[in-house]
Write an enzyme that holds these catalytic residues in place. Structure first.
Site, PDB file in Angstrom:
ATOM      1  N   LYS A  22       0.786   2.909  -8.084  1.00 34.13           N
ATOM      2  CA  LYS A  22       1.542   4.157  -7.897  1.00 34.13           C
ATOM      3  C   LYS A  22       1.900   4.740  -9.252  1.00 34.13           C
ATOM      4  O   LYS A  22       1.775   5.953  -9.481  1.00 34.13           O
ATOM      5  CB  LYS A  22       2.818   3.886  -7.086  1.00 34.13           C
ATOM      6  CG  LYS A  22       2.553   3.673  -5.597  1.00 34.13           C
ATOM      7  CD  LYS A  22       3.779   3.172  -4.848  1.00 34.13           C
ATOM      8  CE  LYS A  22       3.418   2.824  -3.400  1.00 34.13           C
ATOM      9  NZ  LYS A  22       4.503   2.183  -2.654  1.00 34.13           N
ATOM     10  N   GLN A  52      10.261  -0.311  -3.204  1.00 37.05           N
ATOM     11  CA  GLN A  52       9.077  -0.936  -2.607  1.00 37.05           C
ATOM     12  C   GLN A  52       9.494  -1.965  -1.551  1.00 37.05           C
ATOM     13  O   GLN A  52      10.345  -2.822  -1.792  1.00 37.05           O
ATOM     14  CB  GLN A  52       8.236  -1.604  -3.711  1.00 37.05           C
ATOM     15  CG  GLN A  52       6.940  -2.214  -3.231  1.00 37.05           C
ATOM     16  CD  GLN A  52       5.927  -1.195  -2.690  1.00 37.05           C
ATOM     17  OE1 GLN A  52       5.908  -0.037  -3.111  1.00 37.05           O
ATOM     18  NE2 GLN A  52       5.110  -1.610  -1.751  1.00 37.05           N
ATOM     19  N   ASP A  96       9.573   8.780   0.226  1.00 39.46           N
ATOM     20  CA  ASP A  96       8.958   8.005   1.309  1.00 39.46           C
ATOM     21  C   ASP A  96       9.254   8.648   2.670  1.00 39.46           C
ATOM     22  O   ASP A  96       8.626   8.303   3.663  1.00 39.46           O
ATOM     23  CB  ASP A  96       9.555   6.591   1.344  1.00 39.46           C
ATOM     24  CG  ASP A  96       8.744   5.573   0.548  1.00 39.46           C
ATOM     25  OD1 ASP A  96       7.502   5.679   0.536  1.00 39.46           O
ATOM     26  OD2 ASP A  96       9.363   4.675  -0.042  1.00 39.46           O
TER      27      ASP A  96
HETATM   28  N1  GUN Z   1       5.468  -1.009   1.457  1.00 43.20           N
HETATM   29  C1  GUN Z   1       4.322  -0.789   2.136  1.00 43.20           C
HETATM   30  N2  GUN Z   1       4.120   0.543   2.299  1.00 43.20           N
HETATM   31  C2  GUN Z   1       5.156   1.161   1.704  1.00 43.20           C
HETATM   32  C3  GUN Z   1       5.492   2.529   1.525  1.00 43.20           C
HETATM   33  O1  GUN Z   1       4.813   3.460   1.976  1.00 43.20           O
HETATM   34  N3  GUN Z   1       6.650   2.766   0.844  1.00 43.20           N
HETATM   35  C4  GUN Z   1       7.438   1.751   0.369  1.00 43.20           C
HETATM   36  N4  GUN Z   1       8.564   2.099  -0.257  1.00 43.20           N
HETATM   37  N5  GUN Z   1       7.139   0.476   0.514  1.00 43.20           N
HETATM   38  C5  GUN Z   1       6.004   0.187   1.176  1.00 43.20           C
END
Ligand code: GUN
Length: 297
Positions: free
Chosen positions: A54, A98, A125
């Site tokens: 990311k 995360q 998110d």
């Molecule tokens: N863990 C797996 N997918 C995601 C996501 O889209 N956002 C976040 N914050 N954690 C994740």
């Protein structure tokens, strides 16, 4: 029939280029580069890879990608304090904690409390109750990244789902629930052809899951069970979207048994290289949207 393979990686690349161009315009207009703060708690190897990817994707798009690392046993209070600090930091436009938070540490985390604490204007998110509520009412502020990536994939592949039976297998807050909501709405980010579906949400307590899946013109698998959707569960000619990323030994496999499914479906996403890259592309999109919202531009 051998299915068309939907190249999520290529489509994500197009979206990332579009975002990079829009970021350049935003910055040329005098705004600071958008900034995404990712919070990584603990040492989970998969989460480390996701956060690194990311951050790299941000930098390539002209977005500042910060990573805040906390040890697994930092605890709820320290994590809440960091979220508060990021909420008030005017240089941070988007906050992403995360998931999953560590479950094997000496301390326990209340994930809901952490996600609820993120400023909804920085919630890239789209997990906060405010943003979920706005989506539910058909007036979203941010769209959750994976479901939005899937809508973009359908649209950019000219696969209309309006009036069709869509079955979403899985009812998670991250994918299943928002996906179903987005596809059932009258219109969405890609217009009415990529909404207006008749949506079924199937899950672990669904009676005769195979029959429910077989009724779907578009089957979206988001359960996190390696290859649980087998060929006999797919309607001939269906569109199959595989959200799963499961590590089986050295290999990554989806929730769909790909080799069987591709002989029955008309179009299918591979794993890896299908839905995964789109999630990151839409995160960049949301980070720019957050920066624009906060700057009033
Ligand atoms: N863990 C797996 N997918 C995601 C996501 O889209 N956002 C976040 N914050 N954690 C994740």
């Amino acid at each position: 029939m051998t299915a068309q393979i939907l190249d999520g990686k290529r489509i994500a690349g197009e979206i990332r280029e579009d975002v990079a161009k829009a970021v350049a315009v935003f910055v040329a207009d005098g705004a600071p580069a958008p900034c995404l703060a990712a919070v990584l708690v603990g040492e989970d190897p998969a989460s480390q890879v996701y956060v690194r990817n990311k951050s790299r994707a941000c930098e390539k798009a002209g977005i500042q990608g910060r990573t805040h690392r906390l040890p697994a046993d930092a605890g709820q209070d320290e994590l809440m304090s960091l979220v508060e600090e990021l909420n008030t930091d005017a240089n941070v436009n988007g906050i992403l904690v995360q998931l999953p938070l560590p479950t094997d540490a000496a301390v326990k985390y209340d994930e809901r409390e952490i996600l609820d604490a993120i400023d909804p204007l920085k919630d890239v998110d789209a997990f906060s109750p405010v943003n979920v509520g706005l989506l539910m009412q058909g007036r979203p502020r941010f769209l959750p990244c994976t479901p939005h990536g899937i809508v973009q994939l359908l649209s950019r592949s000219n696969l209309s789902i309006a009036g069709k039976n869509v079955c979403v297998v899985g009812r998670s807050d991250i994918v299943g629930k928002p996906m179903a909501m987005m596809l059932a709405q009258k219109t969405g980010s890609c217009g009415p052809e990529f909404a207006n579906a008749t949506v079924t949400i199937a899950h672990s307590r669904t009676t005769d899951l195979a029959a429910v899946c077989r009724d779907a013109d578009c089957l979206i698998a988001a359960v996190g069970q390696p290859e649980m959707i087998t060929g006999d569960m797919i309607k001939p000619g269906a569109i199959v979207i595989d959200v799963g990323i499961n590590r089986v030994g050295e290999k990554l496999v989806g929730d769909v048994a790909f080799d069987e499914a591709k002989e029955i479906a008309s179009a299918i996403t591979p794993v890896p290289g299908g839905v995964g890259p789109l999630t990151i592309a839409m995160l960049l999109h949301n980070t720019l949207a957050a920066a624009k919202l906060q700057s009033g531009r």
